[in-house]
Write a protein that holds these residues in place. Sequence first.
Motif, PDB file in Angstrom:
ATOM      1  N   SER A 150      33.663  16.827 -48.240  1.00  0.00           N
ATOM      2  CA  SER A 150      33.165  16.580 -47.011  1.00  0.00           C
ATOM      3  C   SER A 150      33.494  17.352 -45.868  1.00  0.00           C
ATOM      4  CB  SER A 150      33.222  15.180 -46.384  1.00  0.00           C
ATOM      5  OG  SER A 150      34.339  14.898 -46.084  1.00  0.00           O
ATOM      6  N   GLN A 165      34.068   9.196 -44.744  1.00  0.00           N
ATOM      7  CA  GLN A 165      33.488   9.948 -45.742  1.00  0.00           C
ATOM      8  C   GLN A 165      34.446  11.403 -46.150  1.00  0.00           C
ATOM      9  OE1 GLN A 165      30.311   8.307 -46.361  1.00  0.00           O
ATOM     10  NE2 GLN A 165      30.673   9.062 -48.401  1.00  0.00           N
ATOM     11  N   LEU A 171      32.912  15.053 -56.824  1.00  0.00           N
ATOM     12  CA  LEU A 171      32.071  15.113 -55.501  1.00  0.00           C
ATOM     13  C   LEU A 171      32.739  16.130 -54.484  1.00  0.00           C
ATOM     14  CD1 LEU A 171      32.406  11.257 -54.868  1.00  0.00           C
ATOM     15  CD2 LEU A 171      30.637  12.504 -56.104  1.00  0.00           C
ATOM     16  N   HIS A 172      31.573  16.731 -53.891  1.00  0.00           N
ATOM     17  CA  HIS A 172      31.827  17.789 -52.857  1.00  0.00           C
ATOM     18  C   HIS A 172      32.542  17.272 -51.878  1.00  0.00           C
ATOM     19  CE1 HIS A 172      29.001  20.940 -53.889  1.00  0.00           C
ATOM     20  NE2 HIS A 172      28.267  19.988 -54.314  1.00  0.00           N
ATOM     21  N   TYR A 221      34.524  12.599 -49.272  1.00  0.00           N
ATOM     22  CA  TYR A 221      33.868  13.139 -50.210  1.00  0.00           C
ATOM     23  C   TYR A 221      32.160  12.721 -50.072  1.00  0.00           C
ATOM     24  CZ  TYR A 221      38.118  14.297 -52.370  1.00  0.00           C
ATOM     25  OH  TYR A 221      39.407  14.933 -52.535  1.00  0.00           O
ATOM     26  N   GLU A 222      31.371  13.823 -50.368  1.00  0.00           N
ATOM     27  CA  GLU A 222      30.059  13.578 -50.206  1.00  0.00           C
ATOM     28  C   GLU A 222      29.390  12.372 -51.022  1.00  0.00           C
ATOM     29  OE1 GLU A 222      27.901  17.150 -50.431  1.00  0.00           O
ATOM     30  OE2 GLU A 222      28.771  18.245 -48.702  1.00  0.00           O
ATOM     31  N   GLY A 223      28.824  11.224 -50.401  1.00  0.00           N
ATOM     32  CA  GLY A 223      28.375  10.319 -51.441  1.00  0.00           C
ATOM     33  C   GLY A 223      29.372   9.327 -51.943  1.00  0.00           C
ATOM     34  N   GLU A 224      30.659   9.346 -51.556  1.00  0.00           N
ATOM     35  CA  GLU A 224      31.545   8.347 -52.198  1.00  0.00           C
ATOM     36  C   GLU A 224      31.243   7.095 -51.503  1.00  0.00           C
ATOM     37  OE1 GLU A 224      35.831   8.386 -51.014  1.00  0.00           O
ATOM     38  OE2 GLU A 224      35.288   9.727 -49.095  1.00  0.00           O
TER      39      GLU A 224
END
Length: 250
Positions: A127, A198, A124-125, A200-203
Amino acid sequence: MSIIFKIADAVKVFLVSGRGLKSLLEKGASVASTRILHNCRHYIPALGTIIDAGANQGQFAVAASHFYPGALIHSFEPLPEVFPILQRNTCRLSSISTYNMALGNSTGTLEFYSNAYSHASSALHVSALQKDILPKTITSHRIEIPVQRLDDLRNELSFISPVLLKLDVQGFEKEVLKGAVDSLQQIDYLLFETSFVQMYEGEPLFDEMHHFVKKLGFEFIAPVGLLQSEGLQFLQMDLLYKRKKNENCS
């Protein structure tokens, strides 16, 4: 945290845990992993197998070999530049086997973000919040890594009970668990890092992960590790769960 305070904290952790100051000089020595496993041992007196997903340089595996000397440890680390360090740090310990791959919910290859701060590497990216709190995580580049489902590997691994599945995969924990549905029937304990903000993006954050593992049949034992910001904001915790006993009578 000042250098003097960090040194004092490291000395205290290693002395209280029983590892001794000499262990601080060993390859792969880690204050955080020592603290987590010292706390785990209060709840888990013995382990037969440890699945170490997100092994990095072997910090957790090396500490686990001290606290659970009878356990077979399977350490998974996908980063090609970190894996040789993991091998060097663990080669003296015959109980540790290493695998240059990630665990996830698919088998094949996975798009991955290799971070300049290797601990922050993830599928994941990172954040914007994490980059602000931890500037050393700003730089990363995209690579492809091998990935497998734990369910596809379980016949190749030794699952000697009791079994602990440890996840430190930077926001990808839920995907690893989705790829381990059958394997979880043989796993007695879960130890994973979860975020309150957050990172990480979408975690999935703490509440989602807590309810997810409860549905998988695990119950919460205790927090065994903590990450706070310099401003003392709670960022992440390492949480320990155990499989619920089957209370049905035959």
